[in-house]
Design a protein around this motif. Structure first.
Motif, PDB file in Angstrom:
ATOM      1  N   TYR A   8       3.225  -1.264   0.042  1.00  0.00           N
ATOM      2  CA  TYR A   8       3.720  -0.248   0.962  1.00  0.00           C
ATOM      3  C   TYR A   8       4.620   0.716   0.203  1.00  0.00           C
ATOM      4  O   TYR A   8       5.572   0.305  -0.454  1.00  0.00           O
ATOM      5  CB  TYR A   8       4.494  -0.892   2.116  1.00  0.00           C
ATOM      6  CG  TYR A   8       3.637  -1.744   3.017  1.00  0.00           C
ATOM      7  CD1 TYR A   8       2.968  -1.188   4.103  1.00  0.00           C
ATOM      8  CD2 TYR A   8       3.474  -3.097   2.763  1.00  0.00           C
ATOM      9  CE1 TYR A   8       2.162  -1.968   4.926  1.00  0.00           C
ATOM     10  CE2 TYR A   8       2.675  -3.892   3.577  1.00  0.00           C
ATOM     11  CZ  TYR A   8       2.020  -3.322   4.652  1.00  0.00           C
ATOM     12  OH  TYR A   8       1.209  -4.096   5.456  1.00  0.00           O
ATOM     13  N   SER A  12       6.347   4.442   4.021  1.00  0.00           N
ATOM     14  CA  SER A  12       6.068   3.327   4.926  1.00  0.00           C
ATOM     15  C   SER A  12       7.306   2.487   5.210  1.00  0.00           C
ATOM     16  O   SER A  12       7.357   1.748   6.198  1.00  0.00           O
ATOM     17  CB  SER A  12       4.987   2.422   4.336  1.00  0.00           C
ATOM     18  OG  SER A  12       3.768   3.111   4.184  1.00  0.00           O
ATOM     19  N   ARG A  18      10.301   1.768  10.511  1.00  0.00           N
ATOM     20  CA  ARG A  18       9.091   1.674   9.691  1.00  0.00           C
ATOM     21  C   ARG A  18       9.020   0.341   8.954  1.00  0.00           C
ATOM     22  O   ARG A  18       7.933  -0.211   8.767  1.00  0.00           O
ATOM     23  CB  ARG A  18       9.031   2.850   8.711  1.00  0.00           C
ATOM     24  CG  ARG A  18       8.790   4.176   9.422  1.00  0.00           C
ATOM     25  CD  ARG A  18       8.499   5.307   8.464  1.00  0.00           C
ATOM     26  NE  ARG A  18       8.330   6.559   9.176  1.00  0.00           N
ATOM     27  CZ  ARG A  18       7.819   7.660   8.638  1.00  0.00           C
ATOM     28  NH1 ARG A  18       7.432   7.665   7.375  1.00  0.00           N
ATOM     29  NH2 ARG A  18       7.700   8.757   9.352  1.00  0.00           N
ATOM     30  N   VAL A  22       6.013  -2.440   9.124  1.00  0.00           N
ATOM     31  CA  VAL A  22       5.429  -3.142   7.981  1.00  0.00           C
ATOM     32  C   VAL A  22       5.458  -4.645   8.250  1.00  0.00           C
ATOM     33  O   VAL A  22       4.461  -5.357   8.041  1.00  0.00           O
ATOM     34  CB  VAL A  22       6.190  -2.807   6.669  1.00  0.00           C
ATOM     35  CG1 VAL A  22       5.825  -3.787   5.563  1.00  0.00           C
ATOM     36  CG2 VAL A  22       5.891  -1.373   6.239  1.00  0.00           C
ATOM     37  N   THR A 173      -0.968   3.170   2.716  1.00  0.00           N
ATOM     38  CA  THR A 173      -0.336   4.469   2.506  1.00  0.00           C
ATOM     39  C   THR A 173      -0.741   5.440   3.600  1.00  0.00           C
ATOM     40  O   THR A 173      -1.490   5.081   4.517  1.00  0.00           O
ATOM     41  CB  THR A 173      -0.724   5.013   1.113  1.00  0.00           C
ATOM     42  OG1 THR A 173      -0.057   6.254   0.883  1.00  0.00           O
ATOM     43  CG2 THR A 173      -2.229   5.195   0.988  1.00  0.00           C
ATOM     44  N   ASP A 174      -0.248   6.663   3.492  1.00  0.00           N
ATOM     45  CA  ASP A 174      -0.538   7.669   4.514  1.00  0.00           C
ATOM     46  C   ASP A 174      -1.731   8.552   4.137  1.00  0.00           C
ATOM     47  O   ASP A 174      -1.955   9.598   4.735  1.00  0.00           O
ATOM     48  CB  ASP A 174       0.700   8.537   4.794  1.00  0.00           C
ATOM     49  CG  ASP A 174       1.293   9.140   3.529  1.00  0.00           C
ATOM     50  OD1 ASP A 174       0.726   8.910   2.443  1.00  0.00           O
ATOM     51  OD2 ASP A 174       2.311   9.840   3.633  1.00  0.00           O
TER      52      ASP A 174
END
Length: 204
Positions: A8, A12, A18, A22, A173-174
């Motif tokens: 992460y 994240s 956030r 996770v 991830t984004d």
């Protein structure tokens, strides 16, 4: 039972909520019957803030001291992530790069991994715990803290996955995958559907 490494990044784990997200994701992975190693980055913005503070004090800071400073970011995140998992009733333990036996060369701020012993990761997993590993860091043969440079947390995740012969390494991830190049820079970059640990290490 599969052994899964999940990494992460800074966005994240940018704040408490956030980190909770996770932890919930890891909890689901454990509940599905898997052993999990979580590799985390420093919270988004922390590394840049630490660099800025260092350079405000000294425009050319000593690289050994920079590694000592920058390793703090990931160590904050591993402890907070462990605490978040504990709050969900998930057994978890945090480990620094050094505690995981990530041995590097002596090049401070841009070290290369030489070998990974794993430390007591296997024992902790077999005891039913999630192991949360600080990405981006290791230690030199003389025991000095070293960092792997930008992208080092991805490298840590891939390297530990290879070292423990994980069944899967997930880079959470984004973005929607690994590309042949940075899609923000190269418009026709292609997403790679599947990639070996060796190729990923080269990219990282």
């Amino acid at each position: 039972m599969a052994l899964i490494v999940q990494k992460y990044g800074g966005t994240s784990v940018a704040d408490v909520e956030r980190i909770r997200n996770v932890a919930r994701n890891v909890q689901k992975t454990v509940a599905a019957g898997n052993q999990v190693i979580v590799v985390v980055s420093a919270r988004s913005g922390v590394t840049n803030d630490l660099i800025a503070r260092a350079k405000a004090l000294n425009p050319t800071p000593d690289e050994r001291e920079m590694d000592m400073l920058l390793s703090v970011g990931e160590q904050e995140t591993i402890a907070l992530t462990a605490m978040a998992l504990h709050s969900l009733g998930v057994a978890a333990v945090s480990r620094t790069g050094s505690q995981a036996g990530i041995l590097t060369d002596v090049e401070h701020t841009r070290a290369r991994i030489i070998s990974i012993s794993g430390g007591d990761i296997r024992e902790q997993l077999d005891a039913g715990k999630v192991v949360i590993l600080a990405g981006f860091q290791g230690h030199s043969p003389s025991g000095q803290i070293t960092t792997l440079g930008r992208g080092g947390s991805d490298l840590s995740a891939i390297a530990i996955a290879a070292a423990v012969e994980a069944d899967l390494c997930q880079i959470c991830t984004d973005v929607d995958g690994v590309y042949t190049a940075d899609p923000r820079v190269v418009p026709d970059a292609q997403k790679i559907d599947e990639i070996s640990y060796e190729a990923m290490l080269e990219l990282a």
